[in-house]
Structures are given as C-alpha cells and as structure tokens.
Design a protein around this motif. Sequence first.
Motif, PDB file in Angstrom:
ATOM      1  N   GLY A 100       0.791  -1.221   0.000  1.00 12.54           N
ATOM      2  CA  GLY A 100       0.000   0.000   0.000  1.00 12.54           C
ATOM      3  C   GLY A 100       0.823   1.270   0.000  1.00 12.54           C
ATOM      4  N   PHE A 101       2.146   1.163  -0.074  1.00  9.20           N
ATOM      5  CA  PHE A 101       3.005   2.357  -0.091  1.00  9.20           C
ATOM      6  C   PHE A 101       2.868   3.077  -1.426  1.00  9.20           C
ATOM      7  N   LEU A 102       2.599   4.384  -1.364  1.00 10.64           N
ATOM      8  CA  LEU A 102       2.430   5.203  -2.562  1.00 10.64           C
ATOM      9  C   LEU A 102       3.055   6.568  -2.310  1.00 10.64           C
ATOM     10  N   ALA A 103       3.986   6.944  -3.163  1.00  8.26           N
ATOM     11  CA  ALA A 103       4.643   8.249  -3.025  1.00  8.26           C
ATOM     12  C   ALA A 103       4.855   8.840  -4.401  1.00  8.26           C
ATOM     13  N   MET A 104       4.979  10.158  -4.438  1.00 11.51           N
ATOM     14  CA  MET A 104       5.291  10.800  -5.704  1.00 11.51           C
ATOM     15  C   MET A 104       6.639  10.268  -6.185  1.00 11.51           C
ATOM     16  N   PRO A 105       6.696   9.770  -7.413  1.00 17.69           N
ATOM     17  CA  PRO A 105       7.900   9.071  -7.880  1.00 17.69           C
ATOM     18  C   PRO A 105       9.181   9.890  -7.775  1.00 17.69           C
ATOM     19  N   ALA A 106       9.104  11.190  -8.084  1.00 18.22           N
ATOM     20  CA  ALA A 106      10.325  11.994  -8.073  1.00 18.22           C
ATOM     21  C   ALA A 106      10.943  12.035  -6.678  1.00 18.22           C
ATOM     22  N   GLU A 107      10.116  12.251  -5.634  1.00 19.74           N
ATOM     23  CA  GLU A 107      10.634  12.317  -4.271  1.00 19.74           C
ATOM     24  C   GLU A 107      11.143  10.948  -3.805  1.00 19.74           C
ATOM     25  N   ALA A 108      10.367   9.900  -4.081  1.00 23.48           N
ATOM     26  CA  ALA A 108      10.779   8.567  -3.651  1.00 23.48           C
ATOM     27  C   ALA A 108      12.082   8.154  -4.325  1.00 23.48           C
ATOM     28  N   ARG A 109      12.195   8.434  -5.594  1.00 22.27           N
ATOM     29  CA  ARG A 109      13.414   8.062  -6.314  1.00 22.27           C
ATOM     30  C   ARG A 109      14.624   8.836  -5.790  1.00 22.27           C
ATOM     31  N   ARG A 110      14.434  10.123  -5.514  1.00 26.57           N
ATOM     32  CA  ARG A 110      15.544  10.932  -5.011  1.00 26.57           C
ATOM     33  C   ARG A 110      16.029  10.414  -3.665  1.00 26.57           C
ATOM     34  N   LEU A 111      15.119  10.108  -2.752  1.00 27.98           N
ATOM     35  CA  LEU A 111      15.504   9.656  -1.420  1.00 27.98           C
ATOM     36  C   LEU A 111      16.152   8.275  -1.454  1.00 27.98           C
ATOM     37  N   LEU A 112      15.624   7.379  -2.270  1.00 29.56           N
ATOM     38  CA  LEU A 112      16.174   6.023  -2.325  1.00 29.56           C
ATOM     39  C   LEU A 112      17.466   5.961  -3.121  1.00 29.56           C
ATOM     40  N   ASP A 113      17.659   6.899  -4.030  1.00 25.62           N
ATOM     41  CA  ASP A 113      18.885   6.927  -4.823  1.00 25.62           C
ATOM     42  C   ASP A 113      20.091   7.412  -4.019  1.00 25.62           C
ATOM     43  N   GLU A 114      19.844   8.170  -2.964  1.00 28.34           N
ATOM     44  CA  GLU A 114      20.939   8.829  -2.249  1.00 28.34           C
ATOM     45  C   GLU A 114      21.891   7.825  -1.603  1.00 28.34           C
ATOM     46  N   ALA A 115      21.334   6.908  -0.805  1.00 31.60           N
ATOM     47  CA  ALA A 115      22.189   5.962  -0.076  1.00 31.60           C
ATOM     48  C   ALA A 115      21.315   4.881   0.540  1.00 31.60           C
ATOM     49  N   ALA A 139       8.804   6.180  12.789  1.00 32.55           N
ATOM     50  CA  ALA A 139       7.922   5.218  12.127  1.00 32.55           C
ATOM     51  C   ALA A 139       8.501   4.939  10.744  1.00 32.55           C
ATOM     52  N   TRP A 140       8.394   3.679  10.311  1.00 31.00           N
ATOM     53  CA  TRP A 140       8.902   3.336   8.989  1.00 31.00           C
ATOM     54  C   TRP A 140       8.082   4.050   7.925  1.00 31.00           C
ATOM     55  N   ALA A 141       8.745   4.648   6.938  1.00 31.79           N
ATOM     56  CA  ALA A 141       8.066   5.420   5.896  1.00 31.79           C
ATOM     57  C   ALA A 141       7.618   4.566   4.713  1.00 31.79           C
ATOM     58  N   GLY A 142       7.752   3.242   4.820  1.00 34.29           N
ATOM     59  CA  GLY A 142       7.209   2.359   3.782  1.00 34.29           C
ATOM     60  C   GLY A 142       8.190   1.923   2.726  1.00 34.29           C
ATOM     61  N   ALA A 143       9.457   2.378   2.787  1.00 32.46           N
ATOM     62  CA  ALA A 143      10.462   1.987   1.794  1.00 32.46           C
ATOM     63  C   ALA A 143      11.827   1.933   2.456  1.00 32.46           C
ATOM     64  N   LEU A 144      12.669   1.022   1.993  1.00 35.85           N
ATOM     65  CA  LEU A 144      14.038   0.945   2.479  1.00 35.85           C
ATOM     66  C   LEU A 144      14.935   0.370   1.396  1.00 35.85           C
ATOM     67  N   LEU A 178      19.021   5.366   9.525  1.00 34.27           N
ATOM     68  CA  LEU A 178      17.653   5.867   9.433  1.00 34.27           C
ATOM     69  C   LEU A 178      17.685   7.197   8.695  1.00 34.27           C
ATOM     70  N   ARG A 179      17.005   7.259   7.574  1.00 33.31           N
ATOM     71  CA  ARG A 179      17.055   8.451   6.724  1.00 33.31           C
ATOM     72  C   ARG A 179      15.669   9.091   6.696  1.00 33.31           C
ATOM     73  N   ALA A 180      15.603  10.345   7.141  1.00 36.28           N
ATOM     74  CA  ALA A 180      14.319  11.021   7.358  1.00 36.28           C
ATOM     75  C   ALA A 180      13.671  11.426   6.040  1.00 36.28           C
ATOM     76  N   VAL A 181      12.380  11.176   5.960  1.00 36.44           N
ATOM     77  CA  VAL A 181      11.540  11.685   4.871  1.00 36.44           C
ATOM     78  C   VAL A 181      10.934  13.003   5.346  1.00 36.44           C
ATOM     79  N   PRO A 182      11.054  14.086   4.588  1.00 39.52           N
ATOM     80  CA  PRO A 182      10.465  15.358   5.033  1.00 39.52           C
ATOM     81  C   PRO A 182       8.988  15.205   5.371  1.00 39.52           C
ATOM     82  N   GLN A 183       8.608  15.656   6.550  1.00 39.95           N
ATOM     83  CA  GLN A 183       7.219  15.530   6.973  1.00 39.95           C
ATOM     84  C   GLN A 183       6.281  16.301   6.058  1.00 39.95           C
ATOM     85  N   ALA A 184       6.804  17.325   5.382  1.00 36.86           N
ATOM     86  CA  ALA A 184       5.977  18.110   4.466  1.00 36.86           C
ATOM     87  C   ALA A 184       5.411  17.242   3.338  1.00 36.86           C
TER      88      ALA A 184
END
Length: 420
Positions: A100-115, A139-144, A178-184
Amino acid sequence: MEQVAAAGTGGGPGEAPAVSVVNPGFLPIAGHSIARHQLGLALALGCTRIVVHAEMLTAEIVEIQHAAEARGARFHIITAARALVGLVAAEDELFVFAEGFLAMPAEARRLLDEAPGVLVLPVEAGVAAGFERIDINHAWAGALRMPGRIVAGLGDLPADWNPVAALLRLAVQARLALRAVPQALLERGRWRLVRTEDDAHAAENDWLAQHTAADHMRSPGEWLAVQGVRRIGPALLHARTRPWVVAVAALVLVMLALGAGWWGWSGIAFALIGLGWVLSQAAGMLAKVEQDSLLESSGRVRGGSWLNPLLDVVLIGACAWHGSSAAVTGAGAGTAVPAGATWFAPVVLVLLLWLYPMVLREFCWTGWLCDRLLVALVLIGMTLILPVQTALHLIVLALLATALAQAHGLFPNRLLTTGS
C-alpha cells in the motif's frame, strides 16, 4: 551487483499474511494498482529482479509480471520469507516497499537513490498516517534500501513471518542508517500508505491534483482541461481509456471545424477548434500522469503538440474561407477578389501566436497566446460585431502594439506565477 525490489501484498508486521476482502496492493490509483506504481518506481531505480510476496497467483500479479518482463526484469513470486534468501546475493542491493506504499515518484526516487537506509518519519505523524512504528522516535516510511547480505538473516526467523516485516526487522537490527523523509511530503499527500478503498479514493484525487499542478496562472483553456482531467480522468483511467483515444476525439472536432469553415460557418468552426484544443491538452495531461506516475512512456501523445499545427491550419482556413465568401458577396458579379487576399491576415495572426511565446518568453502574457480556446473566444466575440477580415486586422495590430509597449516598459509584466 544486481538491484532487486521486493514488495508485499498481505500480512502485518511479524504475522502471517492476513486474509482480507480488499488487498491494499491491488487498490487502483489512476487506473493502475498500487503494486503497478511500485513496479514503475523499482524499474526506475534500476532493479533487474522483481519479487512479490503473495499467497496465490492472481490476474493483477500476472499483469505486473508481464509489465516487468516486458521491460527486461526477472519476476518472482514467493509465499514465504525464506524463499527470498536464494534470490538475493550478498553483493546485491534490495529495495523493499510496504504493502500500500504510494509516493510521488520523483521524491521517492531521489531519497532512495541517495544511499542505503531505512526511510523514516516522525513517530507521531507516521503512526497517525498508518505507518509502522519502529522505535520511540520513528515510524517506517514504507520503503528501504539494504545490502543483500542482510537478507540471509531470514533463514533464522520463523517461517510464517511476512517477508517485508522480516526485512524491516533485520534492517533495524543491522543498524542500517535511518534516513528522514520530510514531513511536508506526508502533509501535502505526496507520501502515503493506502489501506482501504476510502484511502484509495482520497489518494487518487490528490494524485491527479499533484500531477496536474502548475507554477503559473492557467489560461482559460488550460484551466478547463485540468478540471476535466481531475473530474473525469479517474473514470477514464479506470476504464483503461488511453490518452490517444481522447486525442482522437480532439481530432474529430478539428475535422468538424474544417467542414464548418469550408461552408463559411466561422463561428461554429472557431468554437470546435477551441474545444478540440482543450481535448488535446487533456489528452496530453492524461499521458503525463501515466508517464510520470509509472515512470515510463505513455505513447506519442504528449501535450497535444502533434495536433497544434493542424488546429492552426484549420483556423487559418476558417478565417480565409469566411473572408473569401464575404468578399465575393460584397464585391458583386464581375469583380475578382485578389488571390490570397483573405489568407494574409489569418496567416500573420497564427505566425504571431507562434512567435511571441518563443521570442518574448520574459513576458508572462505571451504564454496565453498558446491557448486556442481563448483565441477562438476572442475571434467569436469580435466577428459578432465586425467582418472577419476587419477583426483579424485589429487583433494583429493589437498584438503588435502590445508587444512594442511591453518591450518599452509601458505595461507591468504582472501575471500571477502560481497556480494549481
């Protein structure tokens, strides 16, 4: 090293997959299941092996399998966590997505691409949004993203563990960063966990709004196209109506406008041209939603650019044919109308409509000249009180005078630069 993506389709943390009427992974968003959106993200991240946890083979999984294999990825279905051990080598990297994890692709790709790391949210906001708590603060943000060597630990866990929950536990125990996802992102609906059909309906409305947002003030025709996509788009996408079908409808309107212009019904022709342009823009927006959300091409329909030249040719013809008919009627028998006399003004008008947005980009108002619905409405209004050729001459003079005045700083360059 191989990139591997794993996704779950059932079960809670540390439990066997739960049996439910609605599987969150298969809930539709903009005509495609959440699992299909996750597949697009995995492929964009470079994954060459896709692993799905499921209790049985379903039509939805077969569709995802075909989509993955069509893009060169290997596809596997596992029913137990331990089955993943043999699919991931120690040197591989594994991307894991929650059910059920759904995120805007650009943000998800940027965060997962970093490290590599476990993406997390502040615990209060994350748990309130349905994400799993992993410690007192997060809390886990749904991706690792994790090294493949950690996957071997699945062999030490009970066989009935959900693979995604087990991998999350192993990643935390291995002290993966643990890599933070912006709460915004969570607050603006760009990062979410979808669990129910009501969640899916709300997510779909936000999804289309996010993908059709703009940073400028929309012209009337563009605004109308956006409203149509946001209100009718979900039904079209769920019915698997491809964007090119909407583009064909726009083409039909343009052909009807061509016929109306030939018979001298310029007002009807202008109206059909304007509506055809709106439909072509809607087709382009639907294609953009598919391309941006699935991170893949949606065919050749993109912004209706292939239809715009045809629209303008029909616009020129409608103006010229009406002007020619009026000239013959007014001239009387035995008086010849100069060849091309009625074509000059509409050709100049269309050339200005194409020229100004390219060479006067610093002036915001020139962007509105691309809106053929607005152009059509102006032509309809002016031709109600003036002959077509006279109206065209006045519009051309007005455009030239406005451009000169703007270039000399007589008018402020003040159109809003924010929109939705």
